[in-house]
Write a protein that holds these residues in place. Sequence first.
Motif, PDB file in Angstrom:
ATOM      1  N   ALA A 197      -0.901  -3.834   8.953  1.00 33.54           N
ATOM      2  CA  ALA A 197      -0.028  -3.762   7.574  1.00 33.54           C
ATOM      3  C   ALA A 197       0.707  -4.854   7.376  1.00 33.54           C
ATOM      4  O   ALA A 197       1.241  -5.050   6.559  1.00 33.54           O
ATOM      5  N   ASP A 198       0.946  -5.570   8.447  1.00 33.25           N
ATOM      6  CA  ASP A 198       2.000  -6.570   8.393  1.00 33.25           C
ATOM      7  C   ASP A 198       2.065  -7.323   7.232  1.00 33.25           C
ATOM      8  O   ASP A 198       3.147  -7.451   6.737  1.00 33.25           O
ATOM      9  N   THR A 256       4.640  -6.996   4.177  1.00 33.96           N
ATOM     10  CA  THR A 256       5.993  -7.462   4.363  1.00 33.96           C
ATOM     11  C   THR A 256       5.938  -8.357   3.045  1.00 33.96           C
ATOM     12  O   THR A 256       7.249  -8.408   2.398  1.00 33.96           O
ATOM     13  N   LEU A 257       4.885  -8.465   2.104  1.00 36.27           N
ATOM     14  CA  LEU A 257       4.955  -8.989   0.768  1.00 36.27           C
ATOM     15  C   LEU A 257       5.470  -7.805  -0.045  1.00 36.27           C
ATOM     16  O   LEU A 257       6.122  -8.264  -1.116  1.00 36.27           O
ATOM     17  N   LYS A 258       4.674  -6.745  -0.110  1.00 33.08           N
ATOM     18  CA  LYS A 258       5.097  -5.779  -0.940  1.00 33.08           C
ATOM     19  C   LYS A 258       6.516  -5.167  -0.930  1.00 33.08           C
ATOM     20  O   LYS A 258       7.123  -5.174  -1.962  1.00 33.08           O
ATOM     21  N   TYR A 259       7.096  -5.009   0.304  1.00 33.18           N
ATOM     22  CA  TYR A 259       8.460  -4.597   0.405  1.00 33.18           C
ATOM     23  C   TYR A 259       9.326  -5.520   0.546  1.00 33.18           C
ATOM     24  O   TYR A 259      10.686  -5.395   0.596  1.00 33.18           O
ATOM     25  N   ASP A 260       8.918  -6.664   0.660  1.00 32.71           N
ATOM     26  CA  ASP A 260      10.110  -8.077   0.334  1.00 32.71           C
ATOM     27  C   ASP A 260      11.004  -8.042   1.776  1.00 32.71           C
ATOM     28  O   ASP A 260      11.971  -8.123   1.410  1.00 32.71           O
ATOM     29  N   ALA A 293       8.371  -8.593   9.660  1.00 29.93           N
ATOM     30  CA  ALA A 293       7.220  -7.642   9.707  1.00 29.93           C
ATOM     31  C   ALA A 293       7.356  -6.366  10.391  1.00 29.93           C
ATOM     32  O   ALA A 293       6.796  -5.451  10.298  1.00 29.93           O
ATOM     33  N   ARG A 294       8.429  -6.448  11.412  1.00 30.53           N
ATOM     34  CA  ARG A 294       8.895  -5.204  12.131  1.00 30.53           C
ATOM     35  C   ARG A 294       9.155  -4.074  11.193  1.00 30.53           C
ATOM     36  O   ARG A 294       8.935  -2.990  11.519  1.00 30.53           O
ATOM     37  N   ASP A 295       9.756  -4.521  10.031  1.00 35.31           N
ATOM     38  CA  ASP A 295      10.149  -3.326   9.120  1.00 35.31           C
ATOM     39  C   ASP A 295       8.960  -2.660   8.382  1.00 35.31           C
ATOM     40  O   ASP A 295       9.071  -1.608   8.010  1.00 35.31           O
ATOM     41  N   ILE A 296       7.844  -3.345   8.549  1.00 37.02           N
ATOM     42  CA  ILE A 296       6.632  -2.645   8.274  1.00 37.02           C
ATOM     43  C   ILE A 296       6.058  -1.896   9.269  1.00 37.02           C
ATOM     44  O   ILE A 296       5.473  -0.654   9.138  1.00 37.02           O
ATOM     45  N   LEU A 297       5.492  -2.709  10.379  1.00 34.74           N
ATOM     46  CA  LEU A 297       4.657  -2.324  11.477  1.00 34.74           C
ATOM     47  C   LEU A 297       5.223  -1.065  12.101  1.00 34.74           C
ATOM     48  O   LEU A 297       4.620  -0.179  12.975  1.00 34.74           O
TER      49      LEU A 297
END
Length: 400
Positions: free
Chosen positions: A110-111, A115-119, A123-127
């Motif tokens: 999902a990285d 990362t793009l979608k949630y700005d 990418a740790r904020d996503i993974l």
Amino acid sequence: MIRFTTAGESHGRALVAIVEGVPAGLPLVASDVDAELERRMKGHGRGARMKIEADRAQFLSGVRAGATLGSPIALLIENRDFEHWRDVMAAEPAAEPPRRRLTRPRPGHADLAGTLKYDRADARDILERASARETAARVAAGAVCRRLLAEFGVEIGSHVVALGGVTARPPQPLPVPLNAAADRSSVRCLDPAVERDMVARIDAAKDAGDSLGGIVEVVARQVVVGVGSHVSWDRRLDGRLAAALMSIPAVKGVEVGLGFALGGLAGSAAHDEIVRAAGAAAVRTGGFARKSNRAGGLEGGMTTGEPLVLRVAMKPISTLMRPLQSVDLESGKPAQAQSERSDVTAVPALGVIAEAAIALTLADAYAEKFGGDSLAEMRRNFDGYVAQLERRRAGWEPID
Ligand code: EPS
């Protein structure tokens, strides 16, 4: 109706599951959940994280003196690894960006899209949330539903039918109970002839810095006829089961019964002929049985009373120790994707997670059909329905 949600990051303090709609009076103890959590952690090909964790559930609410209250059931699973990640995952504002940033997204994870979608910059904020660690919470929620379904005789199991390109020839009929046999294998495979090949394939992939996917089959037995409904698209049980299974991380395909193979058969070879049946098992099916079960126990979005049989395909895990090409999010320059500690394969665990997905969906459908505020009320409704099925054949000639 039964619904659930989960919360928690992979290296955060804990995972949480909340299950709502379970009737009061269901006997439930932590070991019912822990047994499933333990099964999920196993399997050849799992990584070092599973040696750190010892997943256990704590009931935060909804259970008293060994029985459910009918209120939301909140379950907590601590992440032992949090101790090593306290500074990285702390909720408090930090002067410096936390360490262990990920800026080279892994193809398949999902990285990048996240990362793009949630700005986000990291990418740790996503993974952390996209990690399959979340499935521990789903398995905990599923264990509660499995306990409810057991009250109505339902048995749910699974086994691995393919791993890393090695295909099993499972015994027919499958063993009863299914998990007692499948859990004996380190890859949860019922074909001893290929089990060793699967293990060797996993070891070779590990040495090569690669990962593997596969296919599992999930089976739910002793299901009563007529759960789910044909009347509206979102009440069809096959669609609901498929959605629950497709939402498991890394799952890319779901088949019901013969699935895609049915598309190549003539109708005469595809459908399951109807015969009469007698005995205790036929009570759940209204006195009918099928000569085959190519439909996987579902017709018109409803259970037929034959076993539910679904297959789930999982892609190889996207974290590779010999990474694929990517682009660095900060510099925009070509770069190799980042590597993180991960599993070589989680296909054996997928079966356990898929069982939980089936349990959650089927328990919801049972609650919809037989709903009650207490287990006793739900049982009365169930017994009334079975009696209704029985009455239909009161005037028929006996067959045995
Ligand atoms: C997992 C925990 C994770 C991974 C895996 C599943 O732990 P860690 O990232 O600390 O090694 O082992 O997650 C993934 C494969 C993924 O892609 O995120 C678990 O508890 O199942």
